[in-house]
Scaffold this motif. Structure first.
Motif, mmCIF file in Angstrom:
data_model
loop_
_atom_site.group_PDB
_atom_site.id
_atom_site.type_symbol
_atom_site.label_atom_id
_atom_site.label_comp_id
_atom_site.label_asym_id
_atom_site.label_seq_id
_atom_site.Cartn_x
_atom_site.Cartn_y
_atom_site.Cartn_z
ATOM 1 N N ILE A 33 5.646 -3.224 -5.928
ATOM 2 C CA ILE A 33 5.782 -2.727 -4.555
ATOM 3 C C ILE A 33 4.548 -1.899 -4.219
ATOM 4 O O ILE A 33 4.455 -0.722 -4.550
ATOM 5 N N GLU A 34 3.606 -2.527 -3.562
ATOM 6 C CA GLU A 34 2.376 -1.849 -3.150
ATOM 7 C C GLU A 34 2.493 -1.283 -1.741
ATOM 8 O O GLU A 34 1.721 -0.410 -1.352
ATOM 9 N N ASN A 35 3.434 -1.806 -0.970
ATOM 10 C CA ASN A 35 3.647 -1.353 0.402
ATOM 11 C C ASN A 35 5.117 -0.973 0.559
ATOM 12 O O ASN A 35 6.012 -1.807 0.404
ATOM 13 N N GLU A 36 5.348 0.281 0.883
ATOM 14 C CA GLU A 36 6.705 0.814 0.943
ATOM 15 C C GLU A 36 7.552 0.113 1.986
ATOM 16 O O GLU A 36 8.780 -0.005 1.817
ATOM 17 N N ASP A 37 6.948 -0.372 3.062
ATOM 18 C CA ASP A 37 7.705 -0.944 4.171
ATOM 19 C C ASP A 37 7.729 -2.470 4.164
ATOM 20 O O ASP A 37 8.154 -3.083 5.134
ATOM 21 N N LYS A 38 7.302 -3.111 3.086
ATOM 22 C CA LYS A 38 7.271 -4.572 3.014
ATOM 23 C C LYS A 38 8.407 -5.048 2.130
ATOM 24 O O LYS A 38 8.343 -4.946 0.896
ATOM 25 N N ILE A 60 7.528 8.063 -5.823
ATOM 26 C CA ILE A 60 7.826 9.494 -5.785
ATOM 27 C C ILE A 60 6.555 10.223 -5.362
ATOM 28 O O ILE A 60 5.491 10.029 -5.940
ATOM 29 N N GLY A 61 6.653 11.033 -4.336
ATOM 30 C CA GLY A 61 5.480 11.697 -3.783
ATOM 31 C C GLY A 61 4.819 10.918 -2.676
ATOM 32 O O GLY A 61 3.914 11.432 -2.003
ATOM 33 N N GLY A 62 5.213 9.651 -2.468
ATOM 34 C CA GLY A 62 4.710 8.890 -1.323
ATOM 35 C C GLY A 62 3.598 7.920 -1.609
ATOM 36 O O GLY A 62 3.001 7.391 -0.676
ATOM 37 N N THR A 63 3.308 7.643 -2.885
ATOM 38 C CA THR A 63 2.284 6.662 -3.213
ATOM 39 C C THR A 63 2.846 5.627 -4.170
ATOM 40 O O THR A 63 3.805 5.889 -4.907
ATOM 41 N N ARG A 114 10.761 8.911 -1.513
ATOM 42 C CA ARG A 114 9.620 9.677 -2.043
ATOM 43 C C ARG A 114 10.029 10.946 -2.773
ATOM 44 O O ARG A 114 9.168 11.634 -3.334
ATOM 45 N N GLY A 115 11.315 11.274 -2.751
ATOM 46 C CA GLY A 115 11.754 12.491 -3.424
ATOM 47 C C GLY A 115 11.304 13.751 -2.724
ATOM 48 O O GLY A 115 11.014 14.758 -3.375
ATOM 49 N N THR A 169 6.640 12.500 -10.266
ATOM 50 C CA THR A 169 7.875 12.953 -10.909
ATOM 51 C C THR A 169 8.625 13.919 -9.995
ATOM 52 O O THR A 169 8.021 14.613 -9.170
ATOM 53 N N LEU A 170 9.917 13.969 -10.169
ATOM 54 C CA LEU A 170 10.745 14.923 -9.447
ATOM 55 C C LEU A 170 10.841 16.223 -10.230
ATOM 56 O O LEU A 170 10.964 16.210 -11.457
ATOM 57 N N SER A 171 10.809 17.337 -9.527
ATOM 58 C CA SER A 171 11.020 18.641 -10.154
ATOM 59 C C SER A 171 12.492 18.811 -10.512
ATOM 60 O O SER A 171 13.378 18.207 -9.894
ATOM 61 N N ASP A 172 12.778 19.645 -11.486
ATOM 62 C CA ASP A 172 14.141 19.810 -11.992
ATOM 63 C C ASP A 172 15.132 20.233 -10.916
ATOM 64 O O ASP A 172 16.303 19.823 -10.944
ATOM 65 N N TYR A 173 14.697 21.050 -9.956
ATOM 66 C CA TYR A 173 15.644 21.551 -8.960
ATOM 67 C C TYR A 173 16.200 20.439 -8.086
ATOM 68 O O TYR A 173 17.255 20.600 -7.452
#
Length: 543
Positions: free
Chosen positions: A388-393, A508-511, A117-118, A516-520
């Motif tokens: 991938i609609e389900n992260e754990d499948k 990214i973000g959990g959905t 999820r970043g 998006t990921l921030s630059d840091y």
């Protein structure tokens, strides 16, 4: 890890040196013809360090986690999960799960969801394992360099190898953590913090010296003149080459010409691409099989992380094979291992490198190779969905069955639950692509001349279309993914091409919709435990 911090790592490292009880790695132990199996490993009865044993331990730290395999008597403090501190495994997680290639279904494993999820932070379990694994290797190297006697057989080459290994560990700390603690001697003092530029300059100076371009007398052995598994001069070329290719990221100054020059040194060194197939396996597949140390792939593999299913067991080797399949997958496409953990699968962006219209057929890797016309298209789509609609499948997302425990010569695997293949940390194909990319960077964004020829060589090896006259930088980025997919480097390439942050990716973000990921997040945070332990350290921005 608490207030003892890096001092605790040093103490544990030196205890490992003193005991020399390295029973998990008989294969590594024989690299130098020595034995690491004393009848009585009691440190109170051990009065003299076996420096060949220390050298084995420095190499073995890439694959193993403790004094017994696959786990037990961990090198690191007990609050770091041993299985999750295997160097190769945590490097892979950090560089692949954060990228556009892989997602993992093991949401109950500490650190996996945050990589998916970043959302990793400064107490991330896997990043802590990676950080302290590198520092452990550096401490072992410092001990060797401080204490190894000149009477040690083949002293000059072994010192050069240890300096290479220390530079390699520092390379990973610099790449992933940016501004790590820095120390070159065993000391009770807390290490100072170095900038990325300072670490870059140190690695550059060290490696140039040990490849014979400095003033030192301790140089790496000539190409292919030492036993497989030990670093020779070409490993030095490739570490410099990799660092120069990413120099603009690390230092703000591009070094494309240097990257191209050292890539050419590696290409002309005597190593060669694995092109000839065997018993139905392609030359490309041989690189990732259980007998890749003998099946011909060893001519391309410049520097491997050694594994053996019987003699060198750790959870850092098996996860790439077992984690990419479930029971149905191995019934349809045997992998040479009984374990089938069903967790690691691909994001759609990866398979779109071959099927941009999302029209991959249902089948096994053999079917996908035929459909794509590319030996590197090793996907398992049968029984899987692309989205991938389900992260754990696990069945959502295609499998990528690149690493096999089978032996191309038909011989038996050494263990049905652990893998025999060595992980190719540096292989010659990287020099081909490095040369091509550096050439494009120096020629207005288009690969030209010799660089285009190297691209054609790789595509010919893969039986992919090589009738190309124009190859742009974006084509090169895609070729990096096709050639090196799931080899634990994708994040590095994406950062260099400017696509790691600021680009929307699923989960990214959990959905499922992603973000998006921030630059840091292009670098990882220093572990909070070491910040508490060492007042010299300042956290990376953003964390």
């Amino acid at each position: 890890m608490n207030m003892k911090g890096i001092k605790n790592i040093m103490a544990v490292a030196l205890m490992g040196v003193a005991t020399l009880c390295f029973t998990a790695c008989a294969d590594d132990a024989t690299i130098f013809g020595g034995s690491l199996h004393p009848d009585n490993p009691n440190p109170q009865q051990t009065t003299q360090a076996d420096f060949d044993g220390v050298l084995n331990k420095i190499y073995g730290n890439l694959a193993l986690t403790g004094l017994t395999g696959p786990h037990g008597s961990s090198d690191l403090p007990s609050d770091i999960d041993e299985g999750m501190s295997v160097f190769m495994r945590v490097v892979w997680y950090a560089n692949e799960l954060s990228s556009d290639e892989a997602l993992c279904a093991w949401l109950t494993d500490a650190g996996i969801p945050e990589f998916n999820r970043g959302t990793w932070g400064d107490n991330h379990a896997l990043l802590r394992g990676l950080y302290y694994r590198c520092m452990f290797g550096i401490t072992l190297a410092n001990f060797f360099l401080d204490n190894a006697p000149e009477s040690l057989e083949d002293y000059t080459h072994k010192v050069a190898e240890v300096r290479f290994m220390r530079a390699l560990y520092y390379y990973y700390l610099m790449d992933m953590f940016g501004n790590p603690p820095f120390i070159t001697h065993v000391s009770a003092e807390a290490p100072v913090q170095a900038t990325r530029l300072e670490v870059f300059n140190f690695i550059e100076s060290e490696v140039k010296d040990i490849i014979g371009e400095g003033e030192g007398s301790n140089v790496l052995a000539a190409a292919k003149s030492v036993k497989y598994g030990r670093a020779d001069v070409v490993a030095g070329y490739m570490l410099l080459m990799r660092m120069y290719l990413n120099a603009e990221v690390y230092t703000g100054k591009a070094r494309w010409e240097d990257a191209r020059n050292y890539a050419e040194k590696a290409i002309n060194s005597g190593y060669s691409l694995s092109t000839a197939g065997k018993n139905g396996y392609t030359g490309y597949q041989l690189l990732f099989m259980g007998d890749n140390d003998t099946n011909g792939a060893q001519n391309e593999i410049v520097f491997p992380v050694l594994f053996d299913g019987e003699l060198t067991q750790s959870w850092g080797g098996v996860f790439l094979c077992a984690g990419a399949v479930n029971a149905d997958d191995i019934a349809a496409y045997p992998t040479g291992i009984t374990s089938n953990w069903g967790g690691i699968r691909t994001k759609k962006y990866f398979i779109q490198k071959w099927f941009p219209n999302n029209d991959a057929p249902s089948g096994t890797p053999a079917d996908l190779i035929e459909a794509a016309g590319d030996d590197r298209c090793l996907f398992m789509t049968q029984g899987h969905e692309m989205e991938i609609e389900n992260e754990d499948k696990f069945q959502e997302g295609y499998g990528y069955v690149k690493f096999l425990n089978t032996h191309a010569d038909g011989s038996e695997t050494h263990n049905a639950e652990h893998t025999d293949y060595d992980f190719p940390l540096f292989r010659l194909a990287e020099a081909y692509l490095t040369y091509a990319e550096a050439d494009a960077r120096l020629n207005g964004g288009q690969v030209s001349g010799k660089g285009l020829g190297y691209i054609k060589d790789l595509r010919n090896r893969a039986h992919a279309n090589s009738n190309i006259s124009v190859f742009s930088l974006s084509d090169v980025e895609d070729e990096w993914s096709r050639e090196f997919g799931f080899e634990g480097r994708r994040r590095v390439d994406m950062i260099r091409f400017g696509n790691f942050t600021g680009v929307r990716r699923i989960w990214i973000g959990g959905t499922a919709a992603g973000g998006t990921l921030s630059d840091y997040r292009s670098i990882f945070p220093l572990p909070s435990s070491d910040l508490v332990a060492n007042d010299n350290l300042v956290q990376n921005p953003g964390y």
